[in-house]
Design a protein around this motif. Structure first.
Motif, PDB file in Angstrom:
ATOM      1  N   ASP A  57       0.856  -1.182   0.000  1.00 16.26           N
ATOM      2  CA  ASP A  57       0.000   0.000   0.000  1.00 16.26           C
ATOM      3  C   ASP A  57       0.896   1.239   0.000  1.00 16.26           C
ATOM      4  N   GLY A  58       0.297   2.402  -0.005  1.00 14.59           N
ATOM      5  CA  GLY A  58       1.054   3.657  -0.075  1.00 14.59           C
ATOM      6  C   GLY A  58       2.014   3.838   1.086  1.00 14.59           C
ATOM      7  N   GLU A  59       1.591   3.467   2.279  1.00 18.28           N
ATOM      8  CA  GLU A  59       2.446   3.616   3.461  1.00 18.28           C
ATOM      9  C   GLU A  59       3.685   2.731   3.358  1.00 18.28           C
ATOM     10  N   LEU A  60       3.499   1.513   2.883  1.00 22.50           N
ATOM     11  CA  LEU A  60       4.625   0.592   2.721  1.00 22.50           C
ATOM     12  C   LEU A  60       5.589   1.124   1.656  1.00 22.50           C
ATOM     13  N   VAL A  61       5.063   1.591   0.536  1.00 18.56           N
ATOM     14  CA  VAL A  61       5.904   2.139  -0.527  1.00 18.56           C
ATOM     15  C   VAL A  61       6.702   3.331  -0.012  1.00 18.56           C
ATOM     16  N   ASP A  62       6.055   4.200   0.773  1.00 19.28           N
ATOM     17  CA  ASP A  62       6.768   5.342   1.351  1.00 19.28           C
ATOM     18  C   ASP A  62       7.925   4.882   2.239  1.00 19.28           C
ATOM     19  N   SER A  63       7.701   3.855   3.031  1.00 16.21           N
ATOM     20  CA  SER A  63       8.763   3.332   3.896  1.00 16.21           C
ATOM     21  C   SER A  63       9.891   2.723   3.074  1.00 16.21           C
ATOM     22  N   LEU A  64       9.553   2.028   2.002  1.00 15.82           N
ATOM     23  CA  LEU A  64      10.591   1.449   1.140  1.00 15.82           C
ATOM     24  C   LEU A  64      11.397   2.543   0.443  1.00 15.82           C
ATOM     25  N   LEU A  65      10.720   3.583  -0.011  1.00 21.22           N
ATOM     26  CA  LEU A  65      11.440   4.689  -0.647  1.00 21.22           C
ATOM     27  C   LEU A  65      12.336   5.415   0.359  1.00 21.22           C
ATOM     28  N   ALA A  66      11.860   5.564   1.591  1.00 23.54           N
ATOM     29  CA  ALA A  66      12.693   6.162   2.639  1.00 23.54           C
ATOM     30  C   ALA A  66      13.902   5.270   2.924  1.00 23.54           C
ATOM     31  N   SER A  67      13.713   3.963   2.820  1.00 29.43           N
ATOM     32  CA  SER A  67      14.816   3.024   3.016  1.00 29.43           C
ATOM     33  C   SER A  67      15.889   3.208   1.948  1.00 29.43           C
TER      34      SER A  67
ATOM     35  N   THR B  94      16.119   4.845  13.713  1.00 26.94           N
ATOM     36  CA  THR B  94      15.309   4.030  14.619  1.00 26.94           C
ATOM     37  C   THR B  94      13.849   4.005  14.187  1.00 26.94           C
ATOM     38  N   GLU B  95      13.295   5.160  13.876  1.00 24.97           N
ATOM     39  CA  GLU B  95      11.875   5.226  13.504  1.00 24.97           C
ATOM     40  C   GLU B  95      11.605   4.502  12.191  1.00 24.97           C
ATOM     41  N   LEU B  96      12.518   4.634  11.248  1.00 22.22           N
ATOM     42  CA  LEU B  96      12.335   3.941   9.972  1.00 22.22           C
ATOM     43  C   LEU B  96      12.416   2.432  10.177  1.00 22.22           C
ATOM     44  N   LYS B  97      13.336   1.988  10.994  1.00 23.27           N
ATOM     45  CA  LYS B  97      13.433   0.554  11.285  1.00 23.27           C
ATOM     46  C   LYS B  97      12.144   0.054  11.931  1.00 23.27           C
ATOM     47  N   LYS B  98      11.620   0.826  12.876  1.00 21.48           N
ATOM     48  CA  LYS B  98      10.355   0.443  13.520  1.00 21.48           C
ATOM     49  C   LYS B  98       9.228   0.384  12.497  1.00 21.48           C
ATOM     50  N   SER B  99       9.216   1.350  11.589  1.00 17.66           N
ATOM     51  CA  SER B  99       8.191   1.367  10.553  1.00 17.66           C
ATOM     52  C   SER B  99       8.289   0.118   9.683  1.00 17.66           C
ATOM     53  N   LEU B 100       9.499  -0.219   9.237  1.00 14.57           N
ATOM     54  CA  LEU B 100       9.693  -1.403   8.411  1.00 14.57           C
ATOM     55  C   LEU B 100       9.285  -2.666   9.161  1.00 14.57           C
ATOM     56  N   GLN B 101       9.694  -2.761  10.407  1.00 10.15           N
ATOM     57  CA  GLN B 101       9.366  -3.942  11.214  1.00 10.15           C
ATOM     58  C   GLN B 101       7.868  -4.048  11.459  1.00 10.15           C
TER      59      GLN B 101
ATOM     60  N   LYS C 186       0.790  -5.819  12.499  1.00 17.67           N
ATOM     61  CA  LYS C 186       0.260  -4.695  11.733  1.00 17.67           C
ATOM     62  C   LYS C 186       0.487  -4.928  10.250  1.00 17.67           C
ATOM     63  N   LYS C 187      -0.422  -4.487   9.451  1.00 14.86           N
ATOM     64  CA  LYS C 187      -0.288  -4.450   8.014  1.00 14.86           C
ATOM     65  C   LYS C 187      -0.196  -5.807   7.329  1.00 14.86           C
ATOM     66  N   ALA C 188      -0.394  -6.862   8.015  1.00 15.09           N
ATOM     67  CA  ALA C 188      -0.286  -8.172   7.376  1.00 15.09           C
ATOM     68  C   ALA C 188      -1.681  -8.693   7.063  1.00 15.09           C
ATOM     69  N   PRO C 189      -2.117  -8.508   5.822  1.00 11.12           N
ATOM     70  CA  PRO C 189      -3.411  -9.072   5.471  1.00 11.12           C
ATOM     71  C   PRO C 189      -3.306 -10.585   5.510  1.00 11.12           C
ATOM     72  N   PRO C 190      -4.428 -11.262   5.626  1.00  6.62           N
ATOM     73  CA  PRO C 190      -4.331 -12.714   5.669  1.00  6.62           C
ATOM     74  C   PRO C 190      -3.628 -13.229   4.425  1.00  6.62           C
ATOM     75  N   PRO C 191      -2.695 -14.161   4.602  1.00  3.08           N
ATOM     76  CA  PRO C 191      -2.006 -14.695   3.433  1.00  3.08           C
ATOM     77  C   PRO C 191      -2.993 -15.400   2.519  1.00  3.08           C
ATOM     78  N   LYS C 192      -2.649 -15.422   1.239  1.00  6.32           N
ATOM     79  CA  LYS C 192      -3.491 -16.133   0.286  1.00  6.32           C
ATOM     80  C   LYS C 192      -3.493 -17.607   0.647  1.00  6.32           C
ATOM     81  N   THR C 193      -4.654 -18.188   0.578  1.00 10.88           N
ATOM     82  CA  THR C 193      -4.766 -19.599   0.909  1.00 10.88           C
ATOM     83  C   THR C 193      -4.137 -20.423  -0.200  1.00 10.88           C
ATOM     84  N   GLN C 194      -3.264 -21.317   0.206  1.00 10.33           N
ATOM     85  CA  GLN C 194      -2.627 -22.204  -0.747  1.00 10.33           C
ATOM     86  C   GLN C 194      -2.857 -23.634  -0.289  1.00 10.33           C
TER      87      GLN C 194
END
Length: 185
Positions: free
Chosen positions: A88-98, A120-127, A135-143
């Motif tokens: 999502d947008g928040e994840l992309v922002d964190s990756l770009l900050a990385s 520290t804050e960026l690491k916390k965000s990534l984690q 947080k942010k982990a939608p249910p994995p696709k059923t396989q």
């Protein structure tokens, strides 16, 4: 230690910085791709490979701050690859900050210094995106696993999809890849 693995070897460092620049460009380009199409698995695989390569190379030249940070980014990218984390947008922002941090770490090393910025804050965000954070982990696709035998019996021996892909790419299309599993009693 061989001259090639000597982290003070100028030729090795020159090669490292050249390769690192290419990997950072791959990261940046493909993060922008997944920002527009979060389901683009080719781009996700390319991002993962670039982070994995950068992590390994930085460890080889003993840039442990870069290797450690890139390892965290790689863990998140692996979770994305395995559909355990949605993009999502928040994840992309964190990756770009990385990527900005990775560039800053490389720049400091080019100047002969070690990056000392507070991330520290960026690491916390990534984690926080990782499935274990809650947080942010939608249910994995059923396989559905059709073969219920353990990995050793199914022929993967516990290798990840990435490991298998790397082995096949290294061998070439006209070669057969074999895996030998040895169990010691």
């Amino acid at each position: 230690m061989s001259d090639y693995l000597d982290p003070n070897n100028e030729e090795l460092l020159k090669d490292f910085f050249s390769e690192a620049q290419l990997q950072v460009e791959q990261l940046e380009q493909n993060i922008l791709v997944i920002e527009n199409d979060p389901t683009d698995h080719d781009a996700i695989d390319e991002i993962f490979r670039a982070a994995h390569t950068l992590k390994g190379a930085s460890g080889t030249v003993q840039m442990m701050e870069l290797a450690g940070f890139t390892h965290l980014v790689e863990d998140l990218l692996d979770a994305i690859r395995n559909d355990a984390v949605g993009v999502d947008g928040e994840l992309v922002d964190s990756l770009l900050a990385s990527i900005d941090v990775i560039k800053a770490m490389l720049e400091k090393r080019l100047e002969g210094e070690i990056f000392k910025g507070d991330i520290t804050e960026l690491k916390k965000s990534l984690q926080s995106f990782l499935p274990s954070s809650g947080k942010k982990a939608p249910p994995p696709k059923t396989q559905v696993k059709k073969d219920l035998s353990p990995p050793e019996a199914s022929g993967t021996g516990g290798l990840s999809e990435y490991d298998i892909l790397e082995l096949r790419e290294a061998a070439g299309k006209d070669k057969t890849v074999f895996q030998v599993l040895v169990t010691f009693d």
